[in-house]
Design an enzyme around this catalytic site. Structure first.
Site, short mmCIF file in Angstrom:
data_model
loop_
_atom_site.label_atom_id
_atom_site.label_comp_id
_atom_site.label_asym_id
_atom_site.label_seq_id
_atom_site.Cartn_x
_atom_site.Cartn_y
_atom_site.Cartn_z
N ASN A 91 0.82 -1.21 0.00
CA ASN A 91 0.00 0.00 0.00
C ASN A 91 0.86 1.26 0.00
OD1 ASN A 91 -2.04 -1.79 0.15
ND2 ASN A 91 -2.57 -1.41 2.29
N ASP A 93 -0.70 4.17 0.89
CA ASP A 93 -1.60 5.13 1.53
C ASP A 93 -1.08 5.75 2.83
OD1 ASP A 93 -2.05 3.08 3.42
OD2 ASP A 93 -3.90 2.43 2.44
N HIS A 108 5.65 -0.62 -2.96
CA HIS A 108 5.15 0.11 -4.13
C HIS A 108 5.20 1.62 -3.97
CE1 HIS A 108 2.75 -3.75 -5.38
NE2 HIS A 108 4.04 -3.83 -5.66
N CYS A 137 8.57 20.46 -11.24
CA CYS A 137 9.82 20.37 -10.46
C CYS A 137 10.34 21.77 -10.15
CB CYS A 137 10.86 19.58 -11.24
SG CYS A 137 12.46 19.53 -10.41
N CYS A 140 14.06 22.01 -11.95
CA CYS A 140 14.34 22.06 -13.39
C CYS A 140 13.10 22.39 -14.24
CB CYS A 140 14.96 20.75 -13.86
SG CYS A 140 13.77 19.40 -13.99
N GLY A 177 -5.52 -8.88 3.24
CA GLY A 177 -6.20 -7.97 2.31
C GLY A 177 -5.49 -7.76 0.99
N SER A 179 -5.16 -9.44 -3.09
CA SER A 179 -5.68 -10.42 -4.04
C SER A 179 -4.58 -11.42 -4.43
CB SER A 179 -6.22 -9.72 -5.29
OG SER A 179 -5.22 -8.87 -5.82
N ASN A 203 -8.80 -12.38 4.55
CA ASN A 203 -9.39 -11.78 3.34
C ASN A 203 -10.90 -12.03 3.35
OD1 ASN A 203 -9.97 -11.12 0.50
ND2 ASN A 203 -7.77 -11.24 0.22
C1 BJW Z 1 -10.44 -7.40 2.12
C2 BJW Z 1 -11.28 -6.46 2.64
C3 BJW Z 1 -11.37 -6.43 4.02
C4 BJW Z 1 -11.39 -6.22 0.56
N1 BJW Z 1 -10.67 -7.30 4.74
N2 BJW Z 1 -9.75 -8.25 2.84
C5 BJW Z 1 5.09 -12.77 -12.81
C6 BJW Z 1 3.93 -13.36 -13.29
C7 BJW Z 1 2.96 -12.60 -13.94
C8 BJW Z 1 3.12 -11.22 -14.10
C9 BJW Z 1 4.26 -10.63 -13.62
C10 BJW Z 1 5.22 -11.41 -12.99
N3 BJW Z 1 6.23 -10.57 -12.61
C11 BJW Z 1 5.90 -9.30 -12.98
C12 BJW Z 1 4.71 -9.30 -13.60
C13 BJW Z 1 4.01 -8.10 -14.17
C14 BJW Z 1 3.27 -7.30 -13.13
C15 BJW Z 1 2.20 -8.18 -12.49
O1 BJW Z 1 2.32 -8.71 -11.43
N4 BJW Z 1 1.07 -8.31 -13.19
C16 BJW Z 1 -0.03 -9.16 -12.69
C17 BJW Z 1 -1.28 -8.29 -12.52
C18 BJW Z 1 -0.22 -10.31 -13.61
N5 BJW Z 1 4.19 -6.78 -12.10
C19 BJW Z 1 4.87 -5.68 -12.27
O2 BJW Z 1 4.80 -5.05 -13.31
C20 BJW Z 1 5.81 -5.23 -11.17
N6 BJW Z 1 7.06 -4.90 -11.72
C21 BJW Z 1 7.94 -5.83 -12.12
O3 BJW Z 1 7.80 -7.01 -11.89
O4 BJW Z 1 9.02 -5.31 -12.78
C22 BJW Z 1 9.95 -6.21 -13.39
C23 BJW Z 1 11.13 -5.37 -13.85
C24 BJW Z 1 12.38 -5.72 -13.45
C25 BJW Z 1 13.47 -4.93 -13.88
C26 BJW Z 1 13.25 -3.81 -14.65
C27 BJW Z 1 11.97 -3.45 -15.03
C28 BJW Z 1 10.90 -4.22 -14.62
C29 BJW Z 1 5.33 -3.93 -10.53
C30 BJW Z 1 4.01 -4.06 -9.85
C31 BJW Z 1 3.58 -2.68 -9.32
C32 BJW Z 1 2.15 -2.68 -8.87
N7 BJW Z 1 1.71 -1.32 -8.70
C33 BJW Z 1 0.40 -1.06 -8.18
C34 BJW Z 1 0.16 0.48 -8.21
C35 BJW Z 1 0.92 1.17 -7.10
C36 BJW Z 1 0.65 2.62 -7.07
C37 BJW Z 1 -0.80 2.93 -6.74
O5 BJW Z 1 -1.35 2.48 -5.72
O6 BJW Z 1 -1.39 3.67 -7.50
O7 BJW Z 1 0.27 -1.55 -6.86
S1 BJW Z 1 -0.90 -1.92 -9.04
C38 BJW Z 1 -1.86 -2.29 -7.62
O8 BJW Z 1 -1.86 -3.71 -7.35
C39 BJW Z 1 -1.10 -1.64 -6.45
C40 BJW Z 1 -1.30 -2.64 -5.38
O9 BJW Z 1 -0.30 -2.48 -4.38
C41 BJW Z 1 -1.17 -3.95 -6.11
C42 BJW Z 1 -1.76 -5.13 -5.40
O10 BJW Z 1 -3.13 -4.99 -5.23
P1 BJW Z 1 -3.78 -5.47 -3.85
O11 BJW Z 1 -3.20 -4.69 -2.75
O12 BJW Z 1 -3.71 -6.94 -3.74
O13 BJW Z 1 -5.28 -4.96 -4.03
P2 BJW Z 1 -6.53 -5.66 -4.77
O14 BJW Z 1 -7.55 -4.62 -5.00
O15 BJW Z 1 -6.07 -6.46 -5.92
O16 BJW Z 1 -7.06 -6.71 -3.71
C43 BJW Z 1 -7.71 -6.33 -2.52
C44 BJW Z 1 -7.99 -7.59 -1.74
O17 BJW Z 1 -8.55 -7.23 -0.50
C45 BJW Z 1 -9.03 -8.53 -2.42
O18 BJW Z 1 -8.54 -9.86 -2.36
C46 BJW Z 1 -10.28 -8.37 -1.55
O19 BJW Z 1 -11.03 -9.58 -1.47
C47 BJW Z 1 -9.67 -8.03 -0.23
N8 BJW Z 1 -10.49 -7.25 0.68
N9 BJW Z 1 -11.89 -5.75 1.56
C48 BJW Z 1 -9.88 -8.21 4.08
N10 BJW Z 1 -12.21 -5.54 4.64
ZN ZN Z 2 13.64 18.28 -11.89
#
Ligand code: BJW
Ligand code: ZN
Length: 242
Positions: A91, A93, A108, A137, A140, A177, A179, A203
């Site tokens: 997160n 946040d 992240h 910025c 710059c 929490g 996915s 979850n």
């Molecule tokens: C509750 C609840 C309650 C609700 N109680 N529970 C291997 C395999 C496949 C793909 C890839 C791989 N390796 C890399 C990839 C690509 C990609 C990826 O993973 N894609 C998949 C979607 C397939 N990964 C990347 O691109 C990463 N980078 C990378 O690997 O770079 C390689 C590299 C190396 C060298 C040079 C260059 C590149 C980067 C990933 C960055 C993710 N960024 C984000 C945005 C952050 C900024 C922002 O917030 O705006 O991060 S995307 C978004 O998803 C955010 C979150 O942190 C992240 C995870 O989501 P999260 O937290 O799980 O949320 P939800 O909404 O999905 O789930 C919520 C859950 O809560 C649900 O299960 C509900 O049921 C539950 N819930 N209420 C308990 N009350």
């Molecule tokens: Zn700058």
């Protein structure tokens, strides 16, 4: 009884109880009909930086009024009372820090931080709404961007290696929490399992991890504090503030 070595991975669901939309739920997709997964990319920012900044500015405004919930507070207390405990969060946040967690690893980034797209300028501010938008910025004159990790971008290697190490060493991993579909974060609890540690998941729904974990189904702001209260008593730890 001695508490085990614990690693925690949190995701957007831990902040749902604080009114923060998750990524992959219906409400998370409500911002002007855009899917957040399409806005959290470097391509989207290159195409339309103003649109992406409006999305982050909207989220900052919502977060400015949000408070940590009982799940954040339970983790902050674990941080204070458990000798071998590390929190790793996806997160951005800031609610873990607000709850009092001192030792978190941020995979992240941070929604309250921004960095220049050209020079080495970085800053942190809690201004809402941002003015000007998009922000510029001061060093710059180029565009600033949110200091967060978008899809296809590399995570900070030092932070990621530290998180790997923590989950490899953990006897118990708590996954709260998330996915569990975004990599490399989703891989972390698998490292604990590989090393014969156990994984507990908190979850409202089952996830790809559920087959290998013990899942506490329900809102984590209820299930996690309940689990912690039991363990705190079992491990003879005293509630903070007493
Ligand atoms: C509750 C609840 C309650 C609700 N109680 N529970 C291997 C395999 C496949 C793909 C890839 C791989 N390796 C890399 C990839 C690509 C990609 C990826 O993973 N894609 C998949 C979607 C397939 N990964 C990347 O691109 C990463 N980078 C990378 O690997 O770079 C390689 C590299 C190396 C060298 C040079 C260059 C590149 C980067 C990933 C960055 C993710 N960024 C984000 C945005 C952050 C900024 C922002 O917030 O705006 O991060 S995307 C978004 O998803 C955010 C979150 O942190 C992240 C995870 O989501 P999260 O937290 O799980 O949320 P939800 O909404 O999905 O789930 C919520 C859950 O809560 C649900 O299960 C509900 O049921 C539950 N819930 N209420 C308990 N009350
Ligand atoms: Zn700058």
């Amino acid at each position: 009884m001695t508490p085990p070595r614990i690693a925690v991975l949190t995701g957007a669901g831990i902040s749902a109880g604080s009114g923060v939309p998750t990524f992959r739920d219906a409400e998370g997709s409500l911002w002007r009909q855009y899917n957040p997964q399409e806005l959290a990319t470097p391509q989207a920012f290159r195409r339309d930086p103003a649109l992406v900044w409006e999305f982050y500015d909207w989220r900052r405004q919502r977060l400015a009024d949000s408070q940590p919930n009982a799940a954040h507070l339970a983790l902050a207390e674990m941080d204070a009372l458990l000798p071998e405990f590390t929190l790793v969060t996806q997160n951005i946040d800031g609610l873990h820090a607000l709850a009092g967690s001192k030792r978190a690893l941020y995979l992240h980034g941070d929604i309250w931080a921004m960095r220049c797209t050209r020079c080495d300028h970085k800053e942190r501010n809690r201004q809402t709404p941002l003015d000007p938008l998009p922000p510029i910025c001061p060093q710059c004159g180029r565009l600033l961007r949110p200091d967060v990790v978008w899809f296809g971008e590399a995570l900070n290697p030092a932070v990621l290696y530290h998180a790997w190490d923590v989950f490899e060493q953990a006897e118990l991993a708590l996954v709260v929490g998330t996915s569990a579909v975004v990599y490399p974060a989703a891989q972390l609890p698998l490292l604990t399992l590989q090393n014969l540690g156990s994984v507990l998941e908190f979850n409202t729904m089952r996830t790809p991890l559920s087959e290998a974990a013990t899942t506490f189904l329900g809102p984590c702001e209820e299930t996690l504090p309940r689990w912690w209260a039991e363990k705190r008593a079992e491990w003879g730890l005293h509630q903070s503030g007493q």
